[in-house]
Design a protein around this motif. Structure first.
Motif, mmCIF file in Angstrom:
data_model
loop_
_atom_site.group_PDB
_atom_site.id
_atom_site.type_symbol
_atom_site.label_atom_id
_atom_site.label_comp_id
_atom_site.label_asym_id
_atom_site.label_seq_id
_atom_site.Cartn_x
_atom_site.Cartn_y
_atom_site.Cartn_z
ATOM 1 N N GLY A 1 24.720 -45.021 -39.947
ATOM 2 C CA GLY A 1 25.333 -44.013 -40.807
ATOM 3 C C GLY A 1 26.745 -44.383 -41.197
ATOM 4 N N ILE A 2 27.510 -44.886 -40.257
ATOM 5 C CA ILE A 2 28.883 -45.312 -40.548
ATOM 6 C C ILE A 2 28.877 -46.459 -41.547
ATOM 7 C CG2 ILE A 2 30.826 -46.570 -39.519
ATOM 8 C CD1 ILE A 2 30.635 -44.606 -37.173
ATOM 9 N N VAL A 3 28.010 -47.433 -41.330
ATOM 10 C CA VAL A 3 27.918 -48.562 -42.263
ATOM 11 C C VAL A 3 27.564 -48.050 -43.657
ATOM 12 C CG1 VAL A 3 26.592 -50.634 -42.847
ATOM 13 C CG2 VAL A 3 27.399 -50.295 -40.505
ATOM 14 N N ALA A 4 26.543 -47.215 -43.748
ATOM 15 C CA ALA A 4 26.077 -46.741 -45.048
ATOM 16 C C ALA A 4 27.115 -45.868 -45.752
ATOM 17 C CB ALA A 4 24.775 -45.959 -44.877
ATOM 18 N N MET A 5 27.749 -44.971 -45.019
ATOM 19 C CA MET A 5 28.675 -44.028 -45.650
ATOM 20 C C MET A 5 29.997 -44.673 -46.051
ATOM 21 S SD MET A 5 27.861 -40.685 -43.370
ATOM 22 C CE MET A 5 28.005 -39.310 -44.499
ATOM 23 N N ARG A 6 30.332 -45.799 -45.436
ATOM 24 C CA ARG A 6 31.605 -46.450 -45.746
ATOM 25 C C ARG A 6 31.473 -47.576 -46.761
ATOM 26 N NH1 ARG A 6 34.180 -46.751 -39.695
ATOM 27 N NH2 ARG A 6 34.618 -44.520 -39.514
ATOM 28 N N GLN A 7 30.299 -47.912 -47.153
ATOM 29 C CA GLN A 7 30.158 -49.029 -48.089
ATOM 30 C C GLN A 7 30.306 -48.539 -49.524
ATOM 31 O OE1 GLN A 7 26.236 -50.508 -47.170
ATOM 32 N NE2 GLN A 7 25.755 -50.620 -49.309
ATOM 33 N N PRO A 8 30.831 -49.392 -50.381
ATOM 34 C CA PRO A 8 30.993 -49.000 -51.798
ATOM 35 C C PRO A 8 29.646 -48.604 -52.419
ATOM 36 C CG PRO A 8 32.154 -51.056 -51.326
ATOM 37 C CD PRO A 8 31.338 -50.721 -50.111
ATOM 38 N N HIS B 1 32.616 -38.994 -36.578
ATOM 39 C CA HIS B 1 32.741 -40.442 -36.407
ATOM 40 C C HIS B 1 33.108 -41.135 -37.716
ATOM 41 C CE1 HIS B 1 30.557 -39.454 -32.711
ATOM 42 N NE2 HIS B 1 31.174 -40.503 -32.216
ATOM 43 N N VAL B 2 32.488 -40.731 -38.816
ATOM 44 C CA VAL B 2 32.761 -41.367 -40.110
ATOM 45 C C VAL B 2 34.188 -41.086 -40.566
ATOM 46 C CG1 VAL B 2 32.149 -41.322 -42.571
ATOM 47 C CG2 VAL B 2 30.364 -41.444 -40.850
ATOM 48 N N SER B 3 34.722 -39.920 -40.232
ATOM 49 C CA SER B 3 36.058 -39.536 -40.702
ATOM 50 C C SER B 3 37.184 -40.270 -39.974
ATOM 51 C CB SER B 3 36.254 -38.030 -40.563
ATOM 52 O OG SER B 3 36.376 -37.670 -39.194
ATOM 53 N N ARG B 4 36.850 -41.030 -38.976
ATOM 54 C CA ARG B 4 37.868 -41.769 -38.225
ATOM 55 C C ARG B 4 37.718 -43.266 -38.520
ATOM 56 N NH1 ARG B 4 37.046 -36.990 -35.885
ATOM 57 N NH2 ARG B 4 38.673 -36.085 -34.614
ATOM 58 N N PRO B 5 38.586 -43.806 -39.379
ATOM 59 C CA PRO B 5 38.407 -45.199 -39.802
ATOM 60 C C PRO B 5 38.497 -46.220 -38.665
ATOM 61 C CG PRO B 5 40.252 -44.158 -40.982
ATOM 62 C CD PRO B 5 39.689 -43.136 -40.043
ATOM 63 N N ASP B 6 39.144 -45.849 -37.570
ATOM 64 C CA ASP B 6 39.220 -46.800 -36.452
ATOM 65 C C ASP B 6 37.952 -46.808 -35.598
ATOM 66 O OD1 ASP B 6 39.950 -44.210 -35.652
ATOM 67 O OD2 ASP B 6 41.243 -44.936 -34.038
ATOM 68 N N VAL B 7 37.009 -45.910 -35.873
ATOM 69 C CA VAL B 7 35.697 -45.955 -35.227
ATOM 70 C C VAL B 7 34.845 -46.887 -36.074
ATOM 71 C CG1 VAL B 7 33.642 -44.651 -34.574
ATOM 72 C CG2 VAL B 7 35.912 -43.635 -34.269
ATOM 73 N N LYS B 8 34.478 -48.023 -35.495
ATOM 74 C CA LYS B 8 33.767 -49.083 -36.216
ATOM 75 C C LYS B 8 32.321 -49.170 -35.752
ATOM 76 C CE LYS B 8 37.734 -50.725 -37.862
ATOM 77 N NZ LYS B 8 38.155 -50.356 -39.168
ATOM 78 N N ALA B 9 31.476 -49.663 -36.642
ATOM 79 C CA ALA B 9 30.062 -49.849 -36.305
ATOM 80 C C ALA B 9 29.904 -50.735 -35.072
ATOM 81 C CB ALA B 9 29.311 -50.442 -37.493
ATOM 82 N N GLU B 10 30.761 -51.721 -34.928
ATOM 83 C CA GLU B 10 30.645 -52.640 -33.786
ATOM 84 C C GLU B 10 31.038 -52.005 -32.452
ATOM 85 O OE1 GLU B 10 34.493 -53.816 -36.038
ATOM 86 O OE2 GLU B 10 32.442 -53.283 -36.593
ATOM 87 N N HIS B 11 31.598 -50.809 -32.468
ATOM 88 C CA HIS B 11 31.909 -50.108 -31.219
ATOM 89 C C HIS B 11 30.652 -49.530 -30.560
ATOM 90 C CE1 HIS B 11 36.220 -49.375 -32.835
ATOM 91 N NE2 HIS B 11 36.154 -50.494 -32.153
ATOM 92 N N PHE B 12 29.625 -49.259 -31.350
ATOM 93 C CA PHE B 12 28.459 -48.579 -30.789
ATOM 94 C C PHE B 12 27.681 -49.414 -29.776
ATOM 95 C CE2 PHE B 12 29.686 -45.858 -34.194
ATOM 96 C CZ PHE B 12 29.547 -44.611 -33.618
ATOM 97 N N PRO B 13 27.501 -50.719 -29.974
ATOM 98 C CA PRO B 13 26.861 -51.496 -28.898
ATOM 99 C C PRO B 13 27.686 -51.498 -27.598
ATOM 100 C CG PRO B 13 26.718 -52.702 -30.958
ATOM 101 C CD PRO B 13 27.625 -51.508 -31.202
ATOM 102 N N VAL B 14 29.003 -51.507 -27.725
ATOM 103 C CA VAL B 14 29.870 -51.447 -26.536
ATOM 104 C C VAL B 14 29.682 -50.098 -25.850
ATOM 105 C CG1 VAL B 14 32.266 -51.534 -25.710
ATOM 106 C CG2 VAL B 14 31.530 -53.025 -27.598
ATOM 107 N N TRP B 15 29.697 -49.031 -26.656
ATOM 108 C CA TRP B 15 29.496 -47.672 -26.147
ATOM 109 C C TRP B 15 28.154 -47.565 -25.437
ATOM 110 C CZ3 TRP B 15 26.013 -43.758 -26.524
ATOM 111 C CH2 TRP B 15 26.433 -42.474 -26.240
ATOM 112 N N LEU B 16 27.109 -48.069 -26.076
ATOM 113 C CA LEU B 16 25.761 -47.964 -25.491
ATOM 114 C C LEU B 16 25.641 -48.769 -24.210
ATOM 115 C CD1 LEU B 16 23.607 -48.008 -28.712
ATOM 116 C CD2 LEU B 16 23.716 -46.163 -27.024
#
Length: 136
Positions: free
Chosen positions: A121-128, A73-88
Motif C-alpha cells: 500500500g505504501i509503495v502504491a500510494m506513494r508512486q507517481p 503509515h502512508v502519511s509519515r514519509p520516514d516510514v518506508k516499504a523496506e521497514h516492513f520486513p525488519v518489523w516482521l
C-alpha cells in the motif's frame, strides 16, 4: 485460553498485551525501527494500548479498535516499504519468544499478510500516478 468462539486462533487478551509490550521494547532498541518510531510515538503506553486493541480486533474480533493504520503509515514519509520486513522479522522473534509454536505461527501468518498489505500500500500510494507499477 480465549473463550471467544469467533477468535481466529487461541490467544488471550493477556497474551496480546504481553507480545505487544515486549515487541515495542525491542522496537525501541532496534537501530532501524527505533528512530522511526521515536519520531512519532510520544506516549508508549498509549501506543501499545492502541496496537493491542488492533490485534484484539484482528484476532479475537473484539471490535475495540478504531483507526486507519494504512493512512497513518502512508502519511509519515520516514516510514518506508523496506521497514516492513525488519518489523516482521522482529515481530516473529517476539512471537516465538512469548507464545507456543502453533500460536506464534498462526499470529505470524496474520502479521505477514497485514505487513505485506501495508508495504504494498505504501509503495502504491506513494508512486507517481503515471508511473508503471512497482512489483517489489
Amino acid at each position: 485460553m480465549s473463550d471467544n468462539s469467533f477468535a481466529r486462533f487461541d490467544v488471550s487478551p493477556a497474551d496480546i498485551d504481553r507480545v505487544v509490550s515486549r515487541f515495542y521494547t525491542e522496537v525501541r532498541r532496534d537501530a532501524v525501527l527505533g528512530p522511526v518510531f521515536a519520531a512519532h510515538v510520544a506516549d508508549w503506553p498509549e501506543h501499545e494500548s492502541k496496537i493491542a486493541a488492533f490485534w484484539r480486533n484482528a484476532i479475537l474480533r473484539e471490535n475495540c479498535y478504531s483507526g486507519n493504520p494504512m493512512r497513518v503509515h502512508v502519511s509519515r514519509p520516514d516510514v518506508k516499504a523496506e521497514h516492513f520486513p525488519v518489523w516482521l522479522n522482529l515481530f516473529h522473534e517476539t512471537l516465538k519468544a512469548e507464545l507456543p509454536d502453533m500460536q506464534a505461527h498462526q499470529w505470524g501468518a496474520l502479521a505477514d499478510r497485514i505487513g505485506e498489505g501495508f508495504r504494498t500500500g505504501i509503495v502504491a500510494m506513494r508512486q507517481p500516478k503515471d508511473a508503471p507499477p512497482k512489483l517489489f
